[in-house]
Design a protein around this motif. Structure first.
Motif, PDB file in Angstrom:
ATOM      1  N   SER A   1       0.835  -1.196   0.000  1.00 23.58           N
ATOM      2  CA  SER A   1       0.000   0.000   0.000  1.00 23.58           C
ATOM      3  C   SER A   1       0.868   1.243   0.000  1.00 23.58           C
ATOM      4  O   SER A   1       1.781   1.380   0.809  1.00 23.58           O
TER       5      SER A   1
ATOM      6  N   SER B   1      -0.127   4.119   0.898  1.00 21.49           N
ATOM      7  CA  SER B   1      -0.752   5.067   1.810  1.00 21.49           C
ATOM      8  C   SER B   1      -0.554   4.618   3.248  1.00 21.49           C
ATOM      9  O   SER B   1      -0.575   3.427   3.539  1.00 21.49           O
ATOM     10  N   LEU B   2      -0.382   5.579   4.139  1.00 17.54           N
ATOM     11  CA  LEU B   2      -0.253   5.274   5.564  1.00 17.54           C
ATOM     12  C   LEU B   2      -1.568   5.429   6.333  1.00 17.54           C
ATOM     13  O   LEU B   2      -1.682   4.949   7.452  1.00 17.54           O
ATOM     14  N   ARG B   3      -2.536   6.082   5.742  1.00 18.07           N
ATOM     15  CA  ARG B   3      -3.780   6.401   6.436  1.00 18.07           C
ATOM     16  C   ARG B   3      -4.487   5.124   6.887  1.00 18.07           C
ATOM     17  O   ARG B   3      -4.625   4.174   6.137  1.00 18.07           O
ATOM     18  N   ARG B   4      -4.943   5.113   8.125  1.00 23.20           N
ATOM     19  CA  ARG B   4      -5.625   3.952   8.699  1.00 23.20           C
ATOM     20  C   ARG B   4      -6.825   3.540   7.838  1.00 23.20           C
ATOM     21  O   ARG B   4      -7.061   2.365   7.615  1.00 23.20           O
ATOM     22  N   ALA B   5      -7.592   4.511   7.360  1.00 25.20           N
ATOM     23  CA  ALA B   5      -8.779   4.232   6.552  1.00 25.20           C
ATOM     24  C   ALA B   5      -8.482   4.393   5.058  1.00 25.20           C
ATOM     25  O   ALA B   5      -9.356   4.783   4.285  1.00 25.20           O
ATOM     26  N   SER B   6      -7.290   4.057   4.649  1.00 18.30           N
ATOM     27  CA  SER B   6      -6.856   4.209   3.255  1.00 18.30           C
ATOM     28  C   SER B   6      -7.711   3.379   2.307  1.00 18.30           C
ATOM     29  O   SER B   6      -7.916   2.177   2.518  1.00 18.30           O
TER      30      SER B   6
ATOM     31  N   THR C   1      -5.325   0.683   0.793  1.00 15.68           N
ATOM     32  CA  THR C   1      -5.135  -0.481   1.650  1.00 15.68           C
ATOM     33  C   THR C   1      -6.394  -1.342   1.622  1.00 15.68           C
ATOM     34  O   THR C   1      -6.315  -2.573   1.557  1.00 15.68           O
TER      35      THR C   1
ATOM     36  N   ARG D   1      -6.732  -5.167   0.493  1.00 20.60           N
ATOM     37  CA  ARG D   1      -7.375  -6.203   1.337  1.00 20.60           C
ATOM     38  C   ARG D   1      -8.401  -6.979   0.517  1.00 20.60           C
ATOM     39  O   ARG D   1      -8.500  -8.206   0.627  1.00 20.60           O
TER      40      ARG D   1
ATOM     41  N   THR E   1       2.591  -2.579   4.392  1.00 18.16           N
ATOM     42  CA  THR E   1       2.512  -1.123   4.350  1.00 18.16           C
ATOM     43  C   THR E   1       3.914  -0.542   4.511  1.00 18.16           C
ATOM     44  O   THR E   1       4.879  -1.271   4.725  1.00 18.16           O
TER      45      THR E   1
ATOM     46  N   HIS F   1       4.615   1.640   6.923  1.00 21.13           N
ATOM     47  CA  HIS F   1       4.739   2.133   8.297  1.00 21.13           C
ATOM     48  C   HIS F   1       6.129   1.810   8.849  1.00 21.13           C
ATOM     49  O   HIS F   1       6.653   0.727   8.617  1.00 21.13           O
TER      50      HIS F   1
ATOM     51  N   ASP G   1     -16.235   0.764   7.071  1.00 24.79           N
ATOM     52  CA  ASP G   1     -15.253  -0.167   7.629  1.00 24.79           C
ATOM     53  C   ASP G   1     -14.186  -0.572   6.615  1.00 24.79           C
ATOM     54  O   ASP G   1     -13.334  -1.406   6.906  1.00 24.79           O
TER      55      ASP G   1
END
Length: 185
Positions: free
Chosen positions: A7, A9-14, A17, A21, A37, A39, A156
């Motif tokens: 991914s 992107s680092l954003r939790r709600a990316s 990502t 998934r 990721t 991170h 979600d």
């Protein structure tokens, strides 16, 4: 067959990502897709590199090296590659020459999702220049660019759009077939 899904992107709600998934879930039988990721990877700094490659970079590098293929999910920021993704790829290419060793000939595919209306076409096009420099074996027969991602995923991060689900499933089947040909060669 093992594919690393990276991914950008680092954003939790990316959305990217979330798209990766979904790709894990839609992979054909016999294909393992492992989501990774960026991170923990610091901003590239030659002074940091002189002290040794950070552990997060080494861990990701070894995962990519052990995989049969790489699938990158990239957002588009200001009509180009997100800085975090470019930074991660820069680190993976260090020390000098490592990019060609790691990515050279590695079957690679691109997908991306964005809230905007143009998908991630410019980001993916910009990323091709980097992948070309590494000598990646880029799958030219398919790219997936998801527009209006806020309508495609629920709160979600689940993929709720059947049309995009079908496109992603078709992408994963095509990419897996491409990788299989390369691995068998």
């Amino acid at each position: 067959m093992k594919i690393i899904a990276l991914s950008g992107s680092l954003r939790r709600a990316s959305y990217n990502t979330a798209l990766l998934r979904a790709a894990v879930d839609l992979a054909p039988a016999g294909v393992s897709v492992e989501l990774r990721t960026l991170h923990g990877i610091p901003l590239y700094d030659g002074d940091v590199e002189a002290q040794g490659i950070p552990e997060a970079v080494t861990t990701l590098r070894e995962a990519v090296r052990a995989a049969d293929a790489l699938l990158i999910g990239t957002p588009e920021y200001n009509n180009s590659i997100p800085g975090v993704l470019k930074n991660g790829l820069d680190w993976l290419s260090r020390p000098s020459g490592e990019g060609a060793k790691l990515f050279g000939g590695k079957p690679t595919g691109l997908i991306g999702a964005t809230p905007g209306g143009f998908g991630t076409v410019q980001s993916q096009d910009a990323l091709l220049s980097v992948l070309r420099t590494f000598g990646s074996d880029f799958w030219m027969a398919g790219r997936l660019m998801v527009s209006h991602a806020g309508q495609v995923f629920d709160a979600d991060g689940a993929l709720v759009d059947d049309k995009v689900r079908g496109q992603l499933q078709q992408f994963m089947q095509g990419f897996a077939a491409f990788v299989q040909k390369r691995v068998a060669a």
